[in-house]
Design an enzyme around this catalytic site. Structure first.
Site, PDB file in Angstrom:
ATOM      1  N   ASP A 290      -9.218   1.514  -2.940  1.00 51.08           N
ATOM      2  CA  ASP A 290     -10.425   1.994  -2.395  1.00 51.08           C
ATOM      3  C   ASP A 290     -11.349   1.030  -1.792  1.00 51.08           C
ATOM      4  OD1 ASP A 290      -8.964   3.158  -4.696  1.00 51.08           O
ATOM      5  OD2 ASP A 290     -10.308   2.141  -6.702  1.00 51.08           O
TER       6      ASP A 290
HETATM    7  N1  URA Z   1      -6.331   0.158  -8.115  1.00 50.43           N
HETATM    8  C1  URA Z   1      -7.963   0.059  -7.699  1.00 50.43           C
HETATM    9  O1  URA Z   1      -8.054   0.552  -8.945  1.00 50.43           O
HETATM   10  N2  URA Z   1      -8.636   0.600  -6.411  1.00 50.43           N
HETATM   11  C2  URA Z   1      -7.614  -0.226  -6.602  1.00 50.43           C
HETATM   12  O2  URA Z   1      -7.747   0.025  -4.858  1.00 50.43           O
HETATM   13  C3  URA Z   1      -6.118  -0.523  -5.884  1.00 50.43           C
HETATM   14  C4  URA Z   1      -5.803  -0.480  -7.315  1.00 50.43           C
END
Ligand code: URA
Length: 255
Positions: free
Chosen positions: A104
């Site tokens: 993310d």
């Molecule tokens: N899980 C998430 O919620 N975000 C990420 O960036 C990676 C794994």
């Protein structure tokens, strides 16, 4: 297998073949401690090549494998309509390079970039899920029940039940939160954030520290490096071990 030095240097990201030829002519390239000569051939497996005294990792084909520490507020895509920084901006080597999977915008940590489409497909295919480890700072100390649900599997909003996860409680930092290590074998969008939210744990910080056997180690945000031949071999081996998890299907929508 022996190949022309300027071709190998160019593949390693030192510029066009012409530029690399110039580096050789200028005497800035050495092979096994001896100044290289134009037209020289080398074996990437056997020979040690340096440019301006710095060792260069040569590869036998034109595949590139890079480990990057993605900082927060950088996209794990290659371009963005809103011109926000992307992982591609952080790795200034020419050619097509794509991130494997995603982190993310507000997550940080280890992300792999490569031009090896076959490995990318395998590593991201749900059939071949491998371990990914996250250090997660959550806003409060989880109780035993929350931990048990995270470990056993959480039913997400769309009805999907997550595969069993390894969850270890780390340091509790007063006023800041509790550090968890969460190891998943699957990678649905925002999975860690959603799992924690479903059991009532707000995620304050999320960092991926491992993909299979490949670790972030001591890398700092924005740092990147080429993978070693062994690391590439191990990743390729991971991508041949099918997952055993049989996910529960989301319930059918009523018409
Ligand atoms: N899980 C998430 O919620 N975000 C990420 O960036 C990676 C794994």
């Amino acid at each position: 297998m022996e190949e022309r030095l300027q071709k190998l240097l160019s593949r390693a990201g030192l510029g066009s073949r012409r530029t690399c030829d110039d580096l050789i002519v200028q005497g800035r390239v050495s092979v096994n401690g001896k100044i290289a000569v134009p037209g020289q051939k080398v074996d990437p497996q056997r020979d040690r090549v340096t440019v301006n005294g710095r060792e260069i990792r040569l590869t036998e084909d034109d595949k590139i494998y890079i480990a990057l520490y993605k900082p927060r507020r950088v996209l794990s895509t290659t371009q963005d309509e809103a011109a926000r920084p992307t992982v591609r901006d952080l790795v200034p080597i020419p050619g097509h390079l794509y991130p494997v999977g995603r982190l993310d915008y507000d997550s940080e940590g280890l992300i792999l970039l490569t031009n090896d489409g076959e490995l990318t497909n395998k590593l991201t295919h749900p059939r071949y899920q491998h371990e990914k480890e996250y250090l997660v700072l959550v806003g409060r100390m989880p109780d035993e029940e929350q931990l048990a649900i995270l470990r056993r599997g959480v039913v997400l909003e769309d009805g999907y039940r997550t595969a069993p996860a390894k969850v270890t409680v780390g340091e509790n930092i007063p006023g800041k939160g509790t550090q968890l290590s969460i190891v998943l074998t699957e990678g649905r969008n925002h999975q860690v954030r959603e799992m924690c939210a479903r059991v009532g744990l707000p995620v304050l910080r999320l960092k991926r520290v491992r993909i299979g056997s490949l670790t972030l180690g001591r890398m700092k945000p924005k740092e990147w490096r080429h993978l070693t031949t062994n690391e590439v071999r191990e990743l390729k081996a991971l991508a041949t071990q099918p997952s055993t998890h049989k996910p529960r299907r989301p319930p059918r929508q009523r018409r």
